[in-house]
Design a protein around this motif. Structure first.
Motif: not given
Length: 152
Positions: A50-56, A127-136, A138-139
């Motif tokens: 639902s939120n991966c579209h936010i990630i560029d 962890d923020f970095d791991i969160f961002m890896q996951m979100m990126r 998904a994006a």
């Protein structure tokens, strides 16, 4: 002759042993919830999709910069994670503090053991970095799906 009466010292040792069992039980219970509860997993899969579209991802790749929105998104994710664990703990009559203490004590007792590994996994999940890896990831997957739809 009758067996010796337990001293206050031996009574407190017995209490310490049973507390240790309770600690192991709370860690095992959270572990089962974390690994096996389908709705817990689905909650986070839904959050990510639902939120991966936010990630560029392309912008992060080219500039290396993270937008402020990513921190806010991470904070929402972390709050959801914490409240999910806390709600589960409350449902079994335990607190986040009890769980954290039990997990820490287990990791100290056996740094290579199951509880130490679980503590590392829980920490990595937050962890923020791991969160961002996951979100990126998904994006990127979302973008590939959109490109496939556009091509057909």
């Amino acid at each position: 002759s009758p067996p010796p009466m337990p001293t206050d010292e031996s009574k407190s040792e017995a209490k310490d042993e049973s507390k240790s069992e309770e600690e192991v039980d709370v860690v095992k219970a959270v572990g089962q919830f974390f690994y096996e509860n389908a709705s817990f997993g689905a909650t986070f899969e839904s959050f990510v999709s639902s939120n991966c579209h936010i990630i560029d991802d392309a912008e992060i790749e080219s500039t290396g910069l993270m937008k402020v929105e990513y921190t806010a998104l991470y904070e929402r994710y972390q709050a959801l994670f914490e409240s999910s664990i806390e709600d589960f703990l409350a449902s079994i009559g335990r607190t986040a503090g009890e769980f954290a203490e039990a997990l820490e004590r287990g990791a100290e007792d056996d740094p290579e053991g199951e509880e130490a590994i679980f503590a590392q996994i829980i920490t990595a999940t937050a962890d923020f970095d791991i969160f961002m890896q996951m979100m990126r990831e998904a994006a990127r997957e979302r973008k590939r799906e959109e490109e496939r739809k556009d091509a057909s």
